[in-house]
Design an enzyme around this catalytic site. Sequence first.
Site, PDB file in Angstrom:
ATOM      1  N   CYS A   1     -34.282 106.669  31.040  1.00 36.00           N
ATOM      2  CA  CYS A   1     -34.457 108.006  30.465  1.00 36.00           C
ATOM      3  C   CYS A   1     -34.548 107.922  28.934  1.00 36.00           C
ATOM      4  O   CYS A   1     -35.547 107.457  28.398  1.00 36.00           O
ATOM      5  CB  CYS A   1     -33.346 108.944  30.924  1.00 36.00           C
ATOM      6  SG  CYS A   1     -33.777 110.696  30.711  1.00 36.00           S
TER       7      CYS A   1
ATOM      8  N   HIS B   1     -32.762 108.376  36.877  1.00 32.61           N
ATOM      9  CA  HIS B   1     -31.314 108.148  36.891  1.00 32.61           C
ATOM     10  C   HIS B   1     -30.895 107.763  38.304  1.00 32.61           C
ATOM     11  O   HIS B   1     -31.354 108.352  39.281  1.00 32.61           O
ATOM     12  CB  HIS B   1     -30.558 109.415  36.473  1.00 32.61           C
ATOM     13  CG  HIS B   1     -30.669 109.734  35.018  1.00 32.61           C
ATOM     14  ND1 HIS B   1     -30.120 108.937  34.038  1.00 32.61           N
ATOM     15  CD2 HIS B   1     -31.262 110.770  34.379  1.00 32.61           C
ATOM     16  CE1 HIS B   1     -30.365 109.477  32.857  1.00 32.61           C
ATOM     17  NE2 HIS B   1     -31.070 110.582  33.029  1.00 32.61           N
TER      18      HIS B   1
END
Length: 863
Positions: free
Chosen positions: A704, A802
């Site tokens: 991310c 994630h």
Amino acid sequence: MNLPEHGGNLIELSKKAGCNPKEILDFSANINPLGFPEWLRPFLHSKIEDLISYPDPNYTSLKKKIHSKYGICTEQIVLGNGASELILQIPFVVQADYALIAVPCYSGYKEAISLLKIPCIEVTLKEEKQFRLDINELRDVLKSKPDQKALVFLGHPNNPTGVTLDKIEVLKIVQEFQNSVFVIDESFIHFCTNESSFLKDKTENMILIQSMTKILALPGLRIGICYASPLICSNISKRLPTWNVNSIAASVYEKAISDEDYIENSKQNIKIWKEKLIYDLSNLEFLNLFSSEANFILIKILDNKNIFDLTQELLIKYKIAVRNCENFSGLSKNFIRIAVRTPEENKKIIDAFSNIFYGTRQRLKSRKKTPSIMFQGTASNVGKSILTAALCRILSQDGIKVAPFKSQNMALNSFVTLNGEEIGRAQALQAQAAKILPDIRMNPILLKPSNEKDSQVIINGKPLNSMNFKDYDQYKPIAFEEVKKSYDSLASEYNVIIIEGAGSASEVNLKKNDIVNMKMAEYAKADVLLVGNIDHGGLFGSLLGTMETLTEWERKLVFGFIINRFRGAKELLKTGINYIEEYTNKPILGIVPYIKNLKLPEEDSLEFKSGALDDTSKLEERLDVVLIDIPRISNHTDIDALRAEPDVRVRIVRTVEDLGEPDVLILPGSKNVISDLNHLYDVGLVNKIFALSRNQKTDIVGICGGYQMLGKNIFDPYRIESDQGSIQGISLLQIETILEKNKSLKRVFATHIPTKTEVEGYEIHHGKTKSIGNTRVILLNEKAEELGHSDPTGRIWGTYIHGIFDKDEFRRKYLDQIRIRKGKSPLVKVQVSYNLEKSLDRLARYVRQSLNINLIYRKLGLG
């Protein structure tokens, strides 16, 4: 049949009801239903040291405070051990020829008169006139005995009728008959919203009595005050014993004089509650209510039911005490008096009346609250989240439909539901423990710190905007309404709700606008379990200290205590447990041991930042995996699955000196990528990471925000993260990122192309990333959208997913690639199943064995 002279004798009432005195709902005593002021408990503690000395027999400090507040000279003030003590002295001091009272009235007047054995004339207040005093009836009696001195007792407002006097008319008659003495009993004057005390109009032949017992809700402390002429006050004082008022009572009264807000708040709340109570009672046709300006209501029972039988049925069957008024002179035998209590308590007496007279319990308009238990803590990181998950799993195992709830969560580790809505990671885990899907109603407010001052506010799963503490504090009342809606909606679908509090329950500076601890417990009608972490040290002090910061209504919500993360022999805690249980009158409900290798994700960054998750043991034959810590790290739980592997050591690194040459370096997610990248530049880690990219040994992985950092540039045209506008990345991947206004929130199922394995997780980011050079696409979702890139070597790669390492097959294949590069044999088979189900069952087993689950179930109505 001997009826009690006064209400509120809980010992006697409990004997008749066959229960504990605390089980009695007492409508017989007219005490402030709000309870005593919040400052009382700590104030009493501060005055304990004064008990080693006798009180000032003249109560100089208190009298000066009264003089300063009301302008009454100290010589015109006498203090008593309750108003009743003062009333008993008055006949002896006045030495009247006869007494005159308006009945029905407080029985203490007659009691005082009888001690001197002087004649007592009664003027009857007429029911048809709503028991309002006809001053001319008094005048007629006084005129009939022109040469005699009368002692007149009048209640203002009167007890049991609640009717106030006509001040103008009373002052006229006081002036007209100056040879007589008029006692105006204002014991309940503080409850009158249109207060018209006689204090400023007091004359030489008037004695004014007030009581702080009722308004302060302190009948056990006893404090009354008499205002009269210096001569009368002097003579009353001579009849009283020295030190008749204890120093604590005097100090409390002195403090209370300044607390106008408490008295005004009490008046306004009681006014509202009384109006609703009167409205509900008026709908029951067997009751006739009389208008009252006090905090109690006189009621006439129109049914033929025996009043004694009625009061006994209320007491024995419903544990409700009311004042039987049969022994009030001037009333027939079908009157009762009830105090105004809280709305919830008032509803109970309405239901009881309805059931007694109609034979069926009146249905409530509002749905009964779903049974709930709430975990609150003495501090952050005491185990509230894990215990919530444990109890959810225990209830689920026992076939009970249960859901978790946390009104407001401040965490960097969030989770995205299947509907693309963001909630706290802890609530997602708790939902899994309850064997249900995560739902935004479980965590309606999520706060994600974006810098030192601001947090992104997420309401019902969607970002609202960023707010600083002051702005959010002002927004909280609106936020709490959203919380209530979410809770009610969730609770309507489940049999039990397990609620998690936040931080510490003892944060007195945050209580005013609390929406996550006691205010939430109060709204949900939840029993609170207070959790202390013995690993923190000072366990019993923290439990006791937390209790001491709680107001009385908050203390009543606390069901008991839990000692968490204990290592050692439980016998060592016996002395402390006995002390805390005796001091608080609350039980220790369990001692939960420290559970090794629990393998459950941590809620937020507290445990991470503390260093407790940093493996500093010898590397030996394991792979060296490093996670770079950054100030605004988010979703550090992405490495939890790696930490569980037997051939992996995970280190947390913050400085160049600690970095070394790891096998894998992971740049985590960030709540503020530009700020955290600046930090990496400042501490020299960017240069070191760039150097590691050239060693042919280290895999460099970005997740991310870390993925964005690995690229050439990050552009922030809308100034979402800073006023900087853009920043140069580490330039290890030929990608660029633009931070967009809208946040991408969604669950992800994708294929890792190099290993041909399936992965899953979730996206939480503002960025839109594209390749601008020689990169390889390594992750594609089911729509063939690119979710990750690597450099040509495959050693440097990043993704928006994630939880990418949570899948066992992908994690093992990836680690085996690293092993092969290091010259180690691949392990091939999955070594550990990152199976939260097994971990949750293990957690539930430990907690079930450690807590008094049967008692908790009974509290939930499940026993």
